[in-house]
Structures are given as structure tokens and as C-alpha cells.
Design a protein around this motif. Structure first.
Motif, PDB file in Angstrom:
ATOM      1  N   ARG A  69      33.349  51.567  39.947  1.00 34.71           N
ATOM      2  CA  ARG A  69      34.081  50.909  41.055  1.00 34.71           C
ATOM      3  C   ARG A  69      34.280  49.426  40.755  1.00 34.71           C
ATOM      4  NH1 ARG A  69      35.917  53.657  44.907  1.00 34.71           N
ATOM      5  NH2 ARG A  69      35.065  55.732  45.047  1.00 34.71           N
ATOM      6  N   ASP A  70      33.261  48.778  40.197  1.00 34.57           N
ATOM      7  CA  ASP A  70      33.393  47.360  39.837  1.00 34.57           C
ATOM      8  C   ASP A  70      34.469  47.192  38.758  1.00 34.57           C
ATOM      9  OD1 ASP A  70      31.338  46.828  41.618  1.00 34.57           O
ATOM     10  OD2 ASP A  70      29.786  46.719  40.071  1.00 34.57           O
ATOM     11  N   VAL A  71      34.427  48.075  37.759  1.00 40.09           N
ATOM     12  CA  VAL A  71      35.418  48.003  36.679  1.00 40.09           C
ATOM     13  C   VAL A  71      36.832  48.203  37.256  1.00 40.09           C
ATOM     14  CG1 VAL A  71      36.277  49.189  34.605  1.00 40.09           C
ATOM     15  CG2 VAL A  71      33.824  48.703  34.847  1.00 40.09           C
ATOM     16  N   ALA A  72      36.971  49.186  38.153  1.00 39.31           N
ATOM     17  CA  ALA A  72      38.277  49.444  38.778  1.00 39.31           C
ATOM     18  C   ALA A  72      38.733  48.213  39.555  1.00 39.31           C
ATOM     19  CB  ALA A  72      38.202  50.666  39.696  1.00 39.31           C
ATOM     20  N   ALA A  73      37.796  47.567  40.266  1.00 43.60           N
ATOM     21  CA  ALA A  73      38.155  46.375  41.049  1.00 43.60           C
ATOM     22  C   ALA A  73      38.731  45.308  40.128  1.00 43.60           C
ATOM     23  CB  ALA A  73      36.931  45.839  41.791  1.00 43.60           C
ATOM     24  N   TYR A  74      38.121  45.143  38.944  1.00 49.18           N
ATOM     25  CA  TYR A  74      38.668  44.149  38.011  1.00 49.18           C
ATOM     26  C   TYR A  74      40.047  44.589  37.497  1.00 49.18           C
ATOM     27  CZ  TYR A  74      39.555  40.846  34.411  1.00 49.18           C
ATOM     28  OH  TYR A  74      40.186  39.876  33.663  1.00 49.18           O
ATOM     29  N   LEU A  75      40.156  45.868  37.146  1.00 51.41           N
ATOM     30  CA  LEU A  75      41.451  46.337  36.605  1.00 51.41           C
ATOM     31  C   LEU A  75      42.582  46.103  37.610  1.00 51.41           C
ATOM     32  CD1 LEU A  75      40.514  49.655  34.733  1.00 51.41           C
ATOM     33  CD2 LEU A  75      40.816  47.349  33.799  1.00 51.41           C
ATOM     34  N   TYR A  76      42.252  46.232  38.913  1.00 53.32           N
ATOM     35  CA  TYR A  76      43.299  46.031  39.928  1.00 53.32           C
ATOM     36  C   TYR A  76      43.662  44.562  40.129  1.00 53.32           C
ATOM     37  CZ  TYR A  76      43.453  50.960  41.084  1.00 53.32           C
ATOM     38  OH  TYR A  76      43.627  52.309  41.023  1.00 53.32           O
TER      39      TYR A  76
END
Ligand code: HEC
Length: 127
Positions: free
Chosen positions: A117-124
Motif C-alpha cells: 500500500r505504501d509503494v502504491a501510494a508513492y506510485l500514485y
């Protein structure tokens, strides 16, 4: 075609266009709320070595060319060309790319859900 028919068609087109725009706006809002911490996500991207295969702007990683560059991923319609780009699908793909696309060159890296979820937050943040 009579004038009334033309007016009705124009009204229908307008209605369809605003529906489509509404759908885009909803999608956008959803994409912006993956429920993770983007700063931690950036660190995790370095830790998991995503940069060995991807160009990931803003990270200290290498600039790998094995997978597609991840700049602009926030606005891409599909993840891996198949999954609609929603936060839950992004988390799923980051955790289990082999389940989503068996045989893909992206390996399962054993990333737990909260880190994905943290990685996804950065990707977004990559627009
Ligand atoms: C060994 C190389 C490799 C590593 C390491 C790797 N990826 Fe990938 N990644 C790929 C490849 C190849 C694809 C294209 C996959 C496909 O379409 O089947 C891909 C696709 C993706 C996509 C979809 C991109 C798009 O445009 O649809 C995302 C998002 C992604 N990777 C994120 C990550 C993240 C985050 C990490 C680190 C946690 C990571 N990848 C690590 C090789 C890698």
C-alpha cells in the motif's frame, strides 16, 4: 432528420459525455486514495530494488529497462495491460504479479500488504 430529432440527439450526446466525464472524475479520486504512506513507499521501492527493472522517478534506484518506466503510472488505465488501474489492483499487482500475469518477467517479491500500500501510494504520486 427533423429538427426535434437533432435536438434530442444533441441532448443525448451531452448526457453521455457528462456521464463519461463523471466516471473519469470518480476514477481519479479513487486513484488518489490508496491508503498508504508515499514517503515510506519511496524508501521501500529502493529497498526492494524495483529500480533494477524500472525507471522510478524520485527514487535513488537504478534505472532498469526490464519493465516499463513507472513515470505517469497514476494516469495509466491498466496495470500490466490487463488490470484496471485501481488502488486495490495496484496493491495486488505489486504483491503478486505472477498471479495476475503468470509467466510475467516481474517476480513475486514477497511484499506484505501494508508495504505494498505504501509503494502504491508513492506510485500514485507519479503523474
Ligand atoms: C525483475 C524485474 C522486475 C522487478 C524487480 C520489478 N518489476 Fe515491476 N515489472 C517488470 C516487468 C517485466 C513488468 C511488465 C509486466 C507485465 O506486463 O507482465 C512490470 C510491471 C510493473 C508494473 C505495471 C506497469 C504498467 O505500466 O502496467 C508496476 C506498477 C510495477 N511493475 C511495479 C513494480 C514495483 C513497485 C516493483 C518493486 C517492488 C517492481 N515492479 C519490481 C519487472 C520487474
Amino acid at each position: 432528420m427533423t429538427r426535434i430529432n437533432r435536438d434530442r440527439r444533441a441532448a443525448l450526446m451531452l448526457a453521455l459525455m457528462s456521464l463519461a466525464l463523471g466516471a473519469c472524475a470518480r476514477h481519479e479520486r479513487q486513484v488518489l486514495l490508496p491508503g498508504g504512506d508515499d514517503r515510506r513507499g519511496r524508501e521501500l521501492i529502493d529497498r526492494y530494488g524495483c529500480g533494477t527493472c524500472h525507471v522510478v522517478p524520485g527514487t535513488g534506484s537504478a534505472r532498469g529497462q526490464v519493465g516499463p518506466p513507472l513515470d505517469g503510472i497514476a494516469h495509466r488505465s491498466y496495470i500490466g495491460g490487463t488490470l484496471p488501474n485501481t488502488p486495490d489492483n495496484m496493491v495486488l499487482f505489486i504483491r503478486q504479479p505472477q498471479k495476475v500475469r503468470p509467466g510475467s518477467a516481474m517476480p513475486d517479491l514477497g511484499i506484505p500488504e501494508h508495504e505494498a500500500r505504501d509503494v502504491a501510494a508513492y506510485l500514485y504520486t507519479l503523474k
